[in-house]
Each structure stands twice: as C-alpha cells, then as structure tokens.
Scaffold this motif. Structure first.
Motif, mmCIF file in Angstrom:
data_model
loop_
_atom_site.group_PDB
_atom_site.id
_atom_site.type_symbol
_atom_site.label_atom_id
_atom_site.label_comp_id
_atom_site.label_asym_id
_atom_site.label_seq_id
_atom_site.Cartn_x
_atom_site.Cartn_y
_atom_site.Cartn_z
ATOM 1 N N PHE A 99 0.848 -1.202 0.000
ATOM 2 C CA PHE A 99 0.000 0.000 0.000
ATOM 3 C C PHE A 99 0.878 1.244 0.000
ATOM 4 C CE2 PHE A 99 0.774 -1.102 4.390
ATOM 5 C CZ PHE A 99 1.098 0.113 4.983
ATOM 6 N N VAL A 100 0.203 2.376 -0.214
ATOM 7 C CA VAL A 100 0.842 3.693 -0.195
ATOM 8 C C VAL A 100 0.209 4.507 0.930
ATOM 9 C CG1 VAL A 100 1.261 5.826 -1.479
ATOM 10 C CG2 VAL A 100 1.287 3.622 -2.675
ATOM 11 N N GLU A 101 1.023 5.210 1.692
ATOM 12 C CA GLU A 101 0.514 6.035 2.795
ATOM 13 C C GLU A 101 0.779 7.504 2.486
ATOM 14 O OE1 GLU A 101 0.847 4.913 7.104
ATOM 15 O OE2 GLU A 101 2.136 6.691 7.141
ATOM 16 N N LEU A 102 -0.279 8.287 2.491
ATOM 17 C CA LEU A 102 -0.188 9.729 2.238
ATOM 18 C C LEU A 102 -0.480 10.494 3.525
ATOM 19 C CD1 LEU A 102 -2.175 10.014 -1.132
ATOM 20 C CD2 LEU A 102 0.321 9.928 -0.836
ATOM 21 N N THR A 103 0.274 11.559 3.756
ATOM 22 C CA THR A 103 0.012 12.473 4.869
ATOM 23 C C THR A 103 -0.204 13.860 4.289
ATOM 24 O OG1 THR A 103 1.408 11.177 6.362
ATOM 25 C CG2 THR A 103 0.872 13.423 7.033
ATOM 26 N N LEU A 104 -1.408 14.381 4.457
ATOM 27 C CA LEU A 104 -1.794 15.658 3.871
ATOM 28 C C LEU A 104 -2.135 16.653 4.973
ATOM 29 C CD1 LEU A 104 -4.239 14.206 1.202
ATOM 30 C CD2 LEU A 104 -1.801 14.648 0.908
ATOM 31 N N GLU A 105 -1.758 17.894 4.755
ATOM 32 C CA GLU A 105 -2.122 18.966 5.687
ATOM 33 C C GLU A 105 -3.271 19.770 5.090
ATOM 34 O OE1 GLU A 105 -0.288 22.997 7.790
ATOM 35 O OE2 GLU A 105 1.004 21.695 6.584
ATOM 36 N N MET A 106 -4.290 20.035 5.899
ATOM 37 C CA MET A 106 -5.439 20.808 5.433
ATOM 38 C C MET A 106 -6.020 21.621 6.576
ATOM 39 S SD MET A 106 -8.257 17.777 5.028
ATOM 40 C CE MET A 106 -7.312 17.145 3.652
ATOM 41 N N ARG A 107 -6.863 22.567 6.251
ATOM 42 C CA ARG A 107 -7.537 23.399 7.246
ATOM 43 C C ARG A 107 -9.036 23.271 7.062
ATOM 44 N NH1 ARG A 107 -4.294 26.848 10.032
ATOM 45 N NH2 ARG A 107 -2.121 26.946 9.335
ATOM 46 N N LEU A 108 -9.729 23.064 8.170
ATOM 47 C CA LEU A 108 -11.170 22.852 8.132
ATOM 48 C C LEU A 108 -11.884 23.921 8.925
ATOM 49 C CD1 LEU A 108 -11.336 18.988 8.743
ATOM 50 C CD2 LEU A 108 -11.254 20.206 6.563
ATOM 51 N N ARG A 109 -13.078 24.217 8.491
ATOM 52 C CA ARG A 109 -13.947 25.159 9.193
ATOM 53 C C ARG A 109 -15.145 24.415 9.766
ATOM 54 N NH1 ARG A 109 -13.636 30.701 8.269
ATOM 55 N NH2 ARG A 109 -11.957 31.358 6.891
ATOM 56 N N ASP A 110 -15.472 24.711 11.016
ATOM 57 C CA ASP A 110 -16.673 24.175 11.663
ATOM 58 C C ASP A 110 -16.708 22.645 11.689
ATOM 59 O OD1 ASP A 110 -17.557 26.810 11.955
ATOM 60 O OD2 ASP A 110 -18.470 26.776 9.960
ATOM 61 N N ASP A 111 -15.543 22.019 11.740
ATOM 62 C CA ASP A 111 -15.455 20.556 11.863
ATOM 63 C C ASP A 111 -16.241 19.827 10.770
ATOM 64 O OD1 ASP A 111 -13.892 20.868 14.112
ATOM 65 O OD2 ASP A 111 -15.600 20.778 15.489
ATOM 66 N N ASN A 112 -16.178 20.324 9.556
ATOM 67 C CA ASN A 112 -16.879 19.698 8.443
ATOM 68 C C ASN A 112 -16.022 18.555 7.895
ATOM 69 O OD1 ASN A 112 -18.498 19.036 6.316
ATOM 70 N ND2 ASN A 112 -18.078 20.897 5.133
ATOM 71 N N THR A 113 -16.363 17.328 8.257
ATOM 72 C CA THR A 113 -15.570 16.152 7.861
ATOM 73 C C THR A 113 -16.367 15.200 6.968
ATOM 74 O OG1 THR A 113 -16.235 14.965 9.878
ATOM 75 C CG2 THR A 113 -14.196 16.271 9.975
ATOM 76 N N ALA A 114 -17.334 15.711 6.239
ATOM 77 C CA ALA A 114 -18.157 14.855 5.377
ATOM 78 C C ALA A 114 -17.333 14.211 4.272
ATOM 79 C CB ALA A 114 -19.300 15.669 4.773
ATOM 80 N N PHE A 115 -16.231 14.854 3.864
ATOM 81 C CA PHE A 115 -15.414 14.304 2.781
ATOM 82 C C PHE A 115 -14.754 12.984 3.188
ATOM 83 C CE2 PHE A 115 -12.660 16.874 5.386
ATOM 84 C CZ PHE A 115 -11.495 16.131 5.476
ATOM 85 N N MET A 116 -14.647 12.727 4.490
ATOM 86 C CA MET A 116 -14.029 11.479 4.945
ATOM 87 C C MET A 116 -14.831 10.264 4.468
ATOM 88 S SD MET A 116 -11.210 11.959 6.688
ATOM 89 C CE MET A 116 -11.081 10.526 7.746
ATOM 90 N N ASN A 117 -16.162 10.384 4.460
ATOM 91 C CA ASN A 117 -17.010 9.276 3.999
ATOM 92 C C ASN A 117 -16.786 8.980 2.515
ATOM 93 O OD1 ASN A 117 -18.168 9.095 6.567
ATOM 94 N ND2 ASN A 117 -19.757 10.589 6.058
#
Length: 226
Positions: free
Chosen positions: A186-204
């Motif tokens: 497998f490949v493991e990626l570590t990405l840095e991002m900034r979120l507003r209002d704890d919107n984590t719908a993209f995780m699904n």
C-alpha cells in the motif's frame, strides 16, 4: 572624617527605612493572597477554556494558581527590607527550570501568572485585576478565531487501484502533501489541510473509494512525528 561617617550613617538609615520597605501587615498579606488566588483561578479557567493541545494537564494548569500566589508572597517579602530583597534575588538566580514547554502559548500563561503576582505583591491591585481581565479577553477572542479554521493532518492508506479515484477526490479539497510512503502492499499519504466548523463529510467519500484501506484525520498541533 566625621562628616564622611555621618553621611554613611545617613545613607544606611535612608536605605534601610525607606517607605517602600516597610512591614507587611497581616491584613495586607491575606488580602494579597486572596486576590492572587482569585486571579490564579481566573488564569486556570481561561487556560482550561482555550486549551487546544492534544492532552490537557490538570497539574500543569494548577501551577498557574500556585505560581501567582507564590510570586505575590515573594514580592511582599522582599518589599519589607532592601537587604532581604538583594539576598532573595541572589537565591533565586540559582534556580533553573528544565521542563520542556511544547506549546509556546504556555509560556504566555506562565508570564501572566508571574506578572499578576508581582503586581499584587507590590499592592498594585487595579493593574493586576484590569491587566488580567484584558489578557483573558484577548486569549478567549484569539482562541475563538483559531477554532474557525484549524489545521489537520489527513493520513490515507490505499492500494494502487485507488490512486486515480483518490486523486480526483482530493482535488476537491484544499490540501498540501506533507509526506508519501510507498510500501510493498500500500501507499501512505500524509496531507495537511484546514477545516472550518469541523466539516468532515469528505471522509465518507474517501473511505468509500475501492482500494482505500483506511483514513485518519488528526488535529495538528505541531507535535506530529511521522
């Protein structure tokens, strides 16, 4: 010679009996300690309210209360006599603090507690109270601005089959690649991002991609080590 002796005596008497260096009454002592405890508890509450680290330490927060009271006691002690104050400065100069402070903001709280204790020990109660209120308001306001947009680390493990679809999904998110580890399976990626209002719908959407093994979202405080 007699004039020189009289001048020395006058100098010693004036220095040892200045109005500033007078005995602290029990009323002043109790009042100072009460105000120091109140401001220390205010610092305790602000630190607890605005803490954004990984692990909250109750013992570390309690030190702010004690630090304010101890500093006020020291200042009231050395204000009684100039000789005692010089001796106290010499004694405190050998103290060394070697505890590592991970969050630079913790130093602000330490300095706040010490400054409030100094003001209280010098009987500058309005400065201690108004200054602490202003600092507390500034910390709360700045911490709320930080909540609106917080840094996160997104760690994704996927197979080669998911690379194309995952790339399309990540293009919809504002991110920056921190590291990429290629392993046998497998490949493991570590990405840095900034979120507003704890919107984590993209995780699904990411986890539903065929070939994505798992995805983890971590609040980034600067202490992450790959």
């Amino acid at each position: 010679m007699g004039e020189a002796v009289r001048f020395q005596d006058l100098f010693k008497k004036s220095m040892l009996h200045l109005e500033t260096f007078r005995t602290v009454s029990y009323v002043d002592l109790l009042l100072g300690l009460a105000i120091a405890f109140g401001i220390g508890m205010f610092i305790f509450y602000i630190y607890q309210k605005t803490f954004r680290g990984v692990v909250y330490s109750y013992n570390y927060n309690v030190t702010f209360v004690l630090m304010t009271m101890i500093t006020a006691t020291i200042i009231m002690t050395i204000s009684t006599n100039i000789v005692l104050s010089l001796g106290m400065v010499g004694a405190l100069s050998i103290v060394r603090f070697r505890t590592a402070v991970k969050d630079p903001l913790d130093i602000v709280y330490m300095f706040w507690a010490i400054s409030a204790g100094i003001a209280i020990g010098a009987k500058q109660y309005p400065i201690a109270l108004l200054g602490s209120a202003a600092v507390g308001f500034a910390l709360v306001w700045l911490s709320r601005k930080k909540i609106r947009e917080q840094p996160y680390l997104l760690i994704i493990r996927h197979t080669d089959a998911a690379a194309a679809e995952l790339r399309k999904q990540l293009n919809k998110i504002n991110h920056r690649l921190k590291s990429k580890t290629v392993r046998k399976d497998f490949v493991e990626l570590t990405l840095e991002m900034r979120l507003r209002d704890d919107n984590t719908a993209f995780m699904n959407d990411i986890t539903e991609i065929e070939g994505v093994l798992d995805a983890s979202l971590i609040n980034y405080t600067g202490d992450y080590a790959q």
